[in-house]
Scaffold this motif. Sequence first.
Motif, PDB file in Angstrom:
ATOM      1  N   VAL A 176      52.227  47.296  43.297  1.00 22.01           N
ATOM      2  CA  VAL A 176      51.247  48.160  43.975  1.00 22.01           C
ATOM      3  C   VAL A 176      50.065  48.436  43.052  1.00 22.01           C
ATOM      4  N   LEU A 177      50.396  48.739  41.785  1.00 23.74           N
ATOM      5  CA  LEU A 177      49.340  49.010  40.811  1.00 23.74           C
ATOM      6  C   LEU A 177      48.459  47.782  40.612  1.00 23.74           C
ATOM      7  N   ASP A 178      49.120  46.587  40.554  1.00 27.82           N
ATOM      8  CA  ASP A 178      48.348  45.352  40.392  1.00 27.82           C
ATOM      9  C   ASP A 178      47.431  45.125  41.581  1.00 27.82           C
ATOM     10  N   LYS A 179      47.972  45.403  42.784  1.00 27.49           N
ATOM     11  CA  LYS A 179      47.146  45.257  43.983  1.00 27.49           C
ATOM     12  C   LYS A 179      45.972  46.226  43.937  1.00 27.49           C
ATOM     13  N   ASN A 180      46.270  47.462  43.496  1.00 28.87           N
ATOM     14  CA  ASN A 180      45.199  48.448  43.377  1.00 28.87           C
ATOM     15  C   ASN A 180      44.163  48.005  42.358  1.00 28.87           C
ATOM     16  N   LYS A 181      44.664  47.473  41.217  1.00 28.95           N
ATOM     17  CA  LYS A 181      43.738  46.996  40.181  1.00 28.95           C
ATOM     18  C   LYS A 181      42.916  45.823  40.692  1.00 28.95           C
ATOM     19  N   GLU A 182      43.611  44.915  41.445  1.00 29.04           N
ATOM     20  CA  GLU A 182      42.915  43.758  42.010  1.00 29.04           C
ATOM     21  C   GLU A 182      41.841  44.207  42.985  1.00 29.04           C
ATOM     22  N   GLN A 183      42.189  45.206  43.829  1.00 31.62           N
ATOM     23  CA  GLN A 183      41.221  45.730  44.775  1.00 31.62           C
ATOM     24  C   GLN A 183      40.074  46.419  44.051  1.00 31.62           C
ATOM     25  N   GLN A 184      40.431  47.181  42.989  1.00 34.44           N
ATOM     26  CA  GLN A 184      39.396  47.838  42.196  1.00 34.44           C
ATOM     27  C   GLN A 184      38.457  46.816  41.566  1.00 34.44           C
ATOM     28  N   GLN A 185      39.066  45.688  41.102  1.00 37.53           N
ATOM     29  CA  GLN A 185      38.245  44.627  40.500  1.00 37.53           C
ATOM     30  C   GLN A 185      37.313  44.015  41.542  1.00 37.53           C
ATOM     31  N   LYS A 186      37.881  43.791  42.762  1.00 41.02           N
ATOM     32  CA  LYS A 186      37.039  43.261  43.843  1.00 41.02           C
ATOM     33  C   LYS A 186      35.923  44.232  44.187  1.00 41.02           C
ATOM     34  N   ASP A 187      36.297  45.524  44.265  1.00 44.35           N
ATOM     35  CA  ASP A 187      35.285  46.549  44.560  1.00 44.35           C
ATOM     36  C   ASP A 187      34.221  46.575  43.474  1.00 44.35           C
ATOM     37  N   LYS A 188      34.679  46.395  42.226  1.00 48.06           N
ATOM     38  CA  LYS A 188      33.740  46.403  41.098  1.00 48.06           C
ATOM     39  C   LYS A 188      32.775  45.229  41.193  1.00 48.06           C
ATOM     40  N   VAL A 189      33.325  44.046  41.572  1.00 47.41           N
ATOM     41  CA  VAL A 189      32.480  42.856  41.732  1.00 47.41           C
ATOM     42  C   VAL A 189      31.466  43.068  42.842  1.00 47.41           C
ATOM     43  N   VAL A 190      31.961  43.625  43.977  1.00 49.89           N
ATOM     44  CA  VAL A 190      31.065  43.900  45.105  1.00 49.89           C
ATOM     45  C   VAL A 190      29.975  44.894  44.702  1.00 49.89           C
ATOM     46  N   GLN A 191      30.391  45.958  43.973  1.00 50.22           N
ATOM     47  CA  GLN A 191      29.422  46.951  43.512  1.00 50.22           C
ATOM     48  C   GLN A 191      28.399  46.339  42.560  1.00 50.22           C
ATOM     49  N   GLU A 192      28.898  45.425  41.687  1.00 53.89           N
ATOM     50  CA  GLU A 192      27.993  44.769  40.737  1.00 53.89           C
ATOM     51  C   GLU A 192      27.004  43.865  41.464  1.00 53.89           C
ATOM     52  N   GLU A 193      27.542  43.126  42.460  1.00 58.43           N
ATOM     53  CA  GLU A 193      26.654  42.262  43.253  1.00 58.43           C
ATOM     54  C   GLU A 193      25.651  43.088  44.036  1.00 58.43           C
ATOM     55  N   ASP A 194      26.126  44.212  44.576  1.00 55.23           N
ATOM     56  CA  ASP A 194      25.234  45.112  45.306  1.00 55.23           C
ATOM     57  C   ASP A 194      24.161  45.688  44.377  1.00 55.23           C
ATOM     58  N   LYS A 247      23.068  44.250  41.650  1.00 51.33           N
ATOM     59  CA  LYS A 247      22.129  43.169  41.325  1.00 51.33           C
ATOM     60  C   LYS A 247      21.149  42.935  42.463  1.00 51.33           C
ATOM     61  N   ARG A 248      21.685  42.987  43.727  1.00 50.98           N
ATOM     62  CA  ARG A 248      20.796  42.826  44.893  1.00 50.98           C
ATOM     63  C   ARG A 248      19.748  43.920  44.929  1.00 50.98           C
ATOM     64  N   ARG A 249      20.229  45.164  44.681  1.00 50.27           N
ATOM     65  CA  ARG A 249      19.269  46.281  44.688  1.00 50.27           C
ATOM     66  C   ARG A 249      18.227  46.118  43.578  1.00 50.27           C
ATOM     67  N   MET A 250      18.691  45.613  42.425  1.00 55.06           N
ATOM     68  CA  MET A 250      17.776  45.403  41.307  1.00 55.06           C
ATOM     69  C   MET A 250      16.747  44.324  41.643  1.00 55.06           C
ATOM     70  N   ILE A 251      17.251  43.224  42.271  1.00 59.75           N
ATOM     71  CA  ILE A 251      16.322  42.135  42.650  1.00 59.75           C
ATOM     72  C   ILE A 251      15.304  42.639  43.664  1.00 59.75           C
ATOM     73  N   ILE A 252      15.818  43.391  44.668  1.00 60.17           N
ATOM     74  CA  ILE A 252      14.918  43.945  45.686  1.00 60.17           C
ATOM     75  C   ILE A 252      13.893  44.869  45.033  1.00 60.17           C
ATOM     76  N   TYR A 253      14.394  45.692  44.064  1.00 62.00           N
ATOM     77  CA  TYR A 253      13.494  46.611  43.372  1.00 62.00           C
ATOM     78  C   TYR A 253      12.411  45.849  42.606  1.00 62.00           C
ATOM     79  N   VAL A 254      12.854  44.772  41.894  1.00 64.14           N
ATOM     80  CA  VAL A 254      11.909  43.977  41.108  1.00 64.14           C
ATOM     81  C   VAL A 254      10.895  43.299  42.025  1.00 64.14           C
ATOM     82  N   VAL A 255      11.428  42.679  43.131  1.00 67.54           N
ATOM     83  CA  VAL A 255      10.535  42.001  44.077  1.00 67.54           C
ATOM     84  C   VAL A 255       9.547  42.984  44.683  1.00 67.54           C
ATOM     85  N   CYS A 256      10.082  44.161  45.098  1.00 66.76           N
ATOM     86  CA  CYS A 256       9.201  45.185  45.670  1.00 66.76           C
ATOM     87  C   CYS A 256       8.173  45.664  44.647  1.00 66.76           C
TER      88      CYS A 256
END
Length: 356
Positions: free
Chosen positions: A286-304, A306-315
């Motif tokens: 369960v903990l591993d699944k939670n950690k895996e989900q947290q890692q996925k969430d972290k990746v999604v947050q990081e990608e988000d 980066k997207r916000r940063m790119i949008i900010y830079v472009v804007c």
Amino acid sequence: MSSLFITISYGQTPYLDSLKVTLDKVSTGKEKLSILQEIASVNKDSIRDSAEAYIYYDKARVVAIQEKDTIAIRNAIYNLGEILIEMEEYDMAITYFNLVKKNLIKEEESSDVLALIYKNLGEVYIRKGEYDTANSFLDKGVIYADKINNDYQKALNHVYKSEVYYKLDDYASSERQISKAFSFFGSENVPMVAYYFKGKLLYKLEDTQNAISCFRKAVALAEKENNVVVKSKVLQLLADAYLTSGNKEMALEYSKNALILVDSLNDINKRTALARIGYIHAFESVLDKNKEQQQKDKVVQEEDRKRRMIIYVVCSIIGLSLIGYFSYRQNKVMRMVADMRKAQMDLVEKKQQEYL
């Protein structure tokens, strides 16, 4: 000595089998919950199969949540906490007890369970070696038990306070606490753990005969409650106490009985340990699944991010470009206006010269 455990276990097996058969046939959630609780209770209190009890209390918890039965949910979580103490999963036990405590306090219910929870939290912290924290919870247990006029629960908290002082080598304070406990217990209601702790203290204070008396009462209650763990410990202490008193025959007899029970206990512990390993792996899963989900969430947050940063830079680039463009246009217009004015001034000046 160990035959009692085997007899009780064997005697309960057909009953448990019939309950499990019935469980497969019932259709309503309430009936299912009732049977799950009974199976869990028998395993926990009669057979003392912690692993099996854990399985069924956890199933009962899930069904109780589905049925929105708050009392059954609390009961399951509380019992899971007690089983986790035996499994030495202390931090998880603390989490479970705190869940029940928080709910009881929130609902402002006067409950014997709350006094027991304070005692259990005190016991857990004793086992963790955190004696100040243990004493704090036991003090709360004494105060709360006094508030609801429950002398038995008050006495239990005093018993464990005695153990805290015993662990701190403050035997005078330990003796005061155990004396308070026995003053609140009725003569027929003294629990096994009270005789066990008092016997240990008296033996430490070299009151060997009274220690033996307490140990013998603890053994009798351990047999009645089918608590082979405590019984094993007390038999060994009895052997030591008889040896100290010079009774070698009794010391040898109790040593043999203790050895037989320890062998039986080791077999039980092996089965429980194997099951416990399964639970630990389950928790880790369960903990591993939670950690895996947290890692996925972290990746999604990081990608988000980066997207916000790119949008900010472009804007920002577009904004700066627009500002630059409008500045350029404004400057160009101003230059054109200046050129037109200069041209007009030159024209006027030329006209004046021609006129002159």
